[in-house]
Enzyme design. Structure first.
Site, mmCIF file in Angstrom:
data_model
loop_
_atom_site.group_PDB
_atom_site.id
_atom_site.type_symbol
_atom_site.label_atom_id
_atom_site.label_comp_id
_atom_site.label_asym_id
_atom_site.label_seq_id
_atom_site.Cartn_x
_atom_site.Cartn_y
_atom_site.Cartn_z
ATOM 1 N N LYS A 1 76.053 -49.504 -46.952
ATOM 2 C CA LYS A 1 77.287 -50.256 -46.713
ATOM 3 C C LYS A 1 77.617 -51.224 -47.840
ATOM 4 O O LYS A 1 78.783 -51.572 -48.044
ATOM 5 C CB LYS A 1 77.177 -51.041 -45.402
ATOM 6 C CG LYS A 1 77.148 -50.175 -44.155
ATOM 7 C CD LYS A 1 78.545 -49.770 -43.731
ATOM 8 C CE LYS A 1 78.524 -49.068 -42.371
ATOM 9 N NZ LYS A 1 79.875 -48.596 -42.001
ATOM 10 N N SER B 1 78.776 -56.318 -36.079
ATOM 11 C CA SER B 1 77.489 -56.954 -35.806
ATOM 12 C C SER B 1 76.408 -56.185 -36.540
ATOM 13 O O SER B 1 75.234 -56.415 -36.355
ATOM 14 C CB SER B 1 77.216 -56.964 -34.305
ATOM 15 O OG SER B 1 77.258 -55.642 -33.818
ATOM 16 N N GLU C 1 75.871 -36.136 -36.113
ATOM 17 C CA GLU C 1 76.204 -37.212 -35.173
ATOM 18 C C GLU C 1 75.122 -37.310 -34.108
ATOM 19 O O GLU C 1 74.412 -36.346 -33.842
ATOM 20 C CB GLU C 1 77.526 -36.888 -34.455
ATOM 21 C CG GLU C 1 78.748 -37.004 -35.323
ATOM 22 C CD GLU C 1 80.015 -36.825 -34.487
ATOM 23 O OE1 GLU C 1 80.833 -37.760 -34.470
ATOM 24 O OE2 GLU C 1 80.177 -35.752 -33.864
ATOM 25 N N GLY D 1 77.215 -39.033 -28.970
ATOM 26 C CA GLY D 1 78.462 -39.542 -29.543
ATOM 27 C C GLY D 1 79.050 -38.571 -30.545
ATOM 28 O O GLY D 1 79.229 -38.898 -31.709
ATOM 29 N N ASP E 1 81.978 -37.388 -31.268
ATOM 30 C CA ASP E 1 83.445 -37.402 -31.317
ATOM 31 C C ASP E 1 84.001 -36.616 -32.500
ATOM 32 O O ASP E 1 85.049 -35.982 -32.383
ATOM 33 C CB ASP E 1 83.964 -38.846 -31.346
ATOM 34 C CG ASP E 1 83.432 -39.618 -32.533
ATOM 35 O OD1 ASP E 1 82.246 -39.998 -32.509
ATOM 36 O OD2 ASP E 1 84.185 -39.824 -33.506
ATOM 37 N N SER F 1 70.650 -43.347 -44.558
ATOM 38 C CA SER F 1 71.716 -44.341 -44.691
ATOM 39 C C SER F 1 71.242 -45.788 -44.719
ATOM 40 O O SER F 1 71.886 -46.633 -45.313
ATOM 41 C CB SER F 1 72.743 -44.159 -43.571
ATOM 42 O OG SER F 1 72.115 -44.309 -42.318
#
Lengths: 333, 333
Positions: free
Chosen positions: A60, A85, A216, A220, A222, A316
């Site tokens: 990130k 968060s 995924e 979850g 999606d 990640s």
């Protein structure tokens, strides 16, 4: 093999090269590690891009720094807001401090103390920076954000649906391919799609025949559903150990990139994430957070058959509360 | 600054260069990692040489492979014996298989199942290799070793007191200095002295003014005592988490090197090792075994003041039973 068209997508290969130039000497060029055991188990040659060794412990930082370093002088002076968060909060806090601008990180009042402390730690020494707490049951964080933005003129940087964020994340794949050479497959975890969209653009620009596969959490999926439906499907916040992939829907900018450049999306269960976390600790001596295990789990647990292939796997991040981590890896394997 | 004299020592700088040539392409060139947090905490610039990322998870592979690769054709045919329940056993088993020779690893019958399995795993595919179990309460492992050596003509390779083992271990420091440039200090854990003696020779040959500091577990400070006494002091097997440093005495070959080239030996408590293990997991996302934390603990916990210095720290290994590891890092920090 032909390079796919990037026309109409929110980011282009040149955006990733520009992001890489901004990040040079600021972000870590994280190592690409290999494991004979993982290679034997999968029949493939795996290269693990270790973003758990990135600054603040996750990829990130790349997107956050790339976005903030393009602020105008006035934007810099006013500063940045983020709602998060998780790793995005810490990434924005750190990038803002490095660039000398104020940050306001909007976090739920019941966030783990360690996360609050870590975020405040990254803000340390930067005047006018703060963590803004809200009650997630009675208050609307969007409203808080809009108020702060209006009152203080701060710029909101979302966690994934922003071209500068996406381009920054793509530098992880760019570095990997530049270091290890052409790959047949690149496997990347999927939350809101910032990492995989950036990585897919970088990978296809460097290795035209590459297949990019997303992973995924099973609870979850999606994006898997969205690809099948041909439109963005929104789900309830999933219950999964992979807290970095608890997004409800891909972004308006990330989804078209995924549709065009990602071959398919597979899933991993929480049990597979724990087993992969144990593999990383035991065989590769690395701490990887549950979300960071998604891509490797798809290979090691068989959802993706990669026999005979050269495969890139993006780890990640490595940010996980130690006592939680200990309880996960210490359980009978 | 003048290079110290190596005259009369069991190994010379050229032995380490020769070992490095034998290990090229076989051992991993492990990374030298840095940590801003560790630098801030110590006021120094620290370079961590990550032998926890070495093949089989510890520096021991270097010495084992260097020794076995110098066997005569007849020695190779007969094979190698080692007594060990730790990293040396696994290192010998793996090096022997890579060189196509039989190995007999003499281990206590009550060794942890995971260690037995790991050792057998490294022997897999190599005919005539075995783990020889003995009852540590009723049998004498020396006698078993002598019998095997006599019956089968196998060569015994001790865990540290052997010039080829010492020279192999020294390649860790050689790589570190070749990569990061001159250092003021090199801090290395001390068990039987194989690692620190090799590293001290390599370091002084490359950086004449360097100070080499050893770190022992507080409960097992035999080398510290030996340096004070001017002769090898033998102690009872110490009770410490640092199972790789539970030696009773330095070796006849390693001690003279330590006397000449190691400035001093300090100690770390078990509590400091746990705290350092947590630091590595939390901040550097690495699994480090208790023994591997000794050198870093001396810096991070203040036994060595290195303010303003460039410091090399050898992380010796990462092999620790996962449930034990989880119980150590999961405890309140």
């Amino acid at each position: 093999m032909q390079t796919p068209s990037f026309t109409g997508l929110a980011i282009q290969p040149t955006d990733i090269d520009a992001a890489a130039a901004r990040l040079a000497g600021v972000a870590h060029r994280t190592p690409a590690r290999t494991s004979r055991t993982a290679d034997e188990r999968t029949g493939a040659r795996l290269y693990f891009k270790c973003e758990n060794f990135q600054r603040m412990g996750a990829f990130k930082f790349r997107g956050a720094y790339n976005a903030l370093s393009q602020f105008s002088p006035e934007q810099r002076q006013r500063g940045v807001i983020a709602f998060s968060s998780g790793n995005h909060a810490q990434a924005i806090a750190l990038a803002a401090r490095l660039l000398g601008m104020p940050s306001a990180i909007v976090m739920p009042a019941d966030s783990p103390a360690a996360k609050l402390a870590a975020t405040r730690g990254y803000q340390q020494g930067q005047p006018d920076s703060e963590v803004v707490l809200y009650d997630r049951y009675t208050e609307d964080r969007e409203a808080i954000g809009k108020r702060l933005a209006a009152e203080r003129g701060m710029t909101l940087i979302p966690p994934y649906d922003h071209p500068h964020v996406m381009a920054g994340q793509g530098t992880a794949a760019a570095e990997l391919l530049d270091e290890v050479g052409p790959l047949d497959l690149l496997v990347v975890c999927v939350g809101g799609g910032g990492l995989i969209s950036g990585c897919a653009v970088a990978a296809h620009a460097r290795a035209p025949g590459i297949e990019v596969i997303g992973v995924e959490p099973e609870a979850g999926n999606d994006v898997q559903q969205s690809l099948a439906a041909g439109r963005i499907v929104k789900i309830d916040t999933p219950r999964t150990l992979a807290d970095g992939a608890q997004t409800q829907a891909a972004g308006a900018l990330t989804f078209p990139v995924i549709q065009r450049l990602v071959r398919r999306v597979v899933t991993a269960t929480d049990a597979q994430l724990v087993s992969t976390m144990r593999f990383f600790a035991e065989r590769m001596k690395m701490v990887v957070e549950p979300t960071g295990c998604l891509a490797a789990a798809a290979l090691l647990e068989g959802a993706v058959d990669a026999r005979g292939c050269r495969v890139g796997i993006v780890i990640s991040g490595g940010n996980v509360d130690l006592s939680h981590y200990a309880s996960l890896i210490g359980s009978a394997g």
